[in-house]
Design an enzyme around this catalytic site. Sequence first.
Site, PDB file in Angstrom:
ATOM      1  N   TYR A   1       0.861  -1.185   0.000  1.00  0.00           N
ATOM      2  CA  TYR A   1       0.000   0.000   0.000  1.00  0.00           C
ATOM      3  C   TYR A   1       0.895   1.233   0.000  1.00  0.00           C
ATOM      4  O   TYR A   1       1.404   1.657   1.028  1.00  0.00           O
ATOM      5  CB  TYR A   1      -0.889  -0.032   1.238  1.00  0.00           C
ATOM      6  CG  TYR A   1      -1.994   0.990   1.287  1.00  0.00           C
ATOM      7  CD1 TYR A   1      -2.209   1.900   0.258  1.00  0.00           C
ATOM      8  CD2 TYR A   1      -2.851   1.042   2.387  1.00  0.00           C
ATOM      9  CE1 TYR A   1      -3.232   2.819   0.315  1.00  0.00           C
ATOM     10  CE2 TYR A   1      -3.883   1.965   2.459  1.00  0.00           C
ATOM     11  CZ  TYR A   1      -4.066   2.845   1.430  1.00  0.00           C
ATOM     12  OH  TYR A   1      -5.076   3.769   1.492  1.00  0.00           O
TER      13      TYR A   1
ATOM     14  N   LYS B   1      -0.600  -1.238  -4.665  1.00  0.00           N
ATOM     15  CA  LYS B   1      -1.634  -0.197  -4.756  1.00  0.00           C
ATOM     16  C   LYS B   1      -0.909   1.141  -4.771  1.00  0.00           C
ATOM     17  O   LYS B   1      -0.319   1.557  -3.778  1.00  0.00           O
ATOM     18  CB  LYS B   1      -2.570  -0.308  -3.551  1.00  0.00           C
ATOM     19  CG  LYS B   1      -3.678   0.731  -3.449  1.00  0.00           C
ATOM     20  CD  LYS B   1      -4.502   0.424  -2.190  1.00  0.00           C
ATOM     21  CE  LYS B   1      -5.730   1.300  -2.048  1.00  0.00           C
ATOM     22  NZ  LYS B   1      -5.406   2.661  -1.598  1.00  0.00           N
TER      23      LYS B   1
END
Length: 294
Positions: free
Chosen positions: A133, A161
């Site tokens: 992330y 991501k």
Amino acid sequence: MLRGLSAFPPTPTDTNGTVDTQTLARLIERLSAAGVDSIGLLGSTGGYAYLSRQERRRAVEIAAETLQRRTPLIVGIGALRTDEAQALARDAAEAGADGLLLAPVSYTPLTEDEVFAHFSAVAEATDLPLVIYNNPGTTKFTFSPDLIIRLAALPRIAGVKMPLPVDVSFEAEIAVLRARLPSGFPIGYSGDWGAAEALLSGADAWYSVVAGLLPAPALALTRAAQAGDTAEAHRLNDSFQPLWTLFRQFGSFRVMYAIAAELNLFHAAPPRPVLPIPAEAMPRVVEALSALNA
């Protein structure tokens, strides 16, 4: 699981941070029924940083029980300490998660070696796939391409991501990463107002804030972009522009609580010290939802 539209719902709680499990179950069921490709529980939109370990586990349990494996469940496990993130990873796995999402939450600024060691340790805590992330807007840490490549070589690191690119196009950034990542390694993006261009440029996934409450229009945009229908993707993205403006002005986290109230999905304030958007901005929320026929 790491391709298409991943919907990130808010986590409704009371003022003490106790999860409203019945309301959360309804939100999760609504997303699954809409046909999203995965559900991202306890991401930034889900307010993971404001919840205790016990409440985070309860949220995962109710989501997994609601879904019964019908829709993949990706769970955010970010925490300040490595051992805490490992414990959250194990909790999520035991409660029924299908994948994990890890941000390098920190107070002391972290080095790349520290982040690598953190991810390596957390990835070993379970057998679940773990998504990187990269969210510098909240963590103040930006993953370099070198660090992403280094992490992707670990056995359970399964995708990344990404935030919206700065000073480079989506095509250029994706090309740099794909040239060095393992074949088929999924690259997804957050930052909802850039989703259409990201998907049209070859991104594998849209990790979406707005899909957490408005899955139908977000799915329509996703499917148009996946099909390479540039005109339709841009048309649908244009209908989102009033909402994107609100997201950029007030922060998507706050605006999602206003959307939930306007759609009568739940009525709760953001966790303090975060405050709701100003009352005078609510007519703009109504107009933005009207533009989406929501």
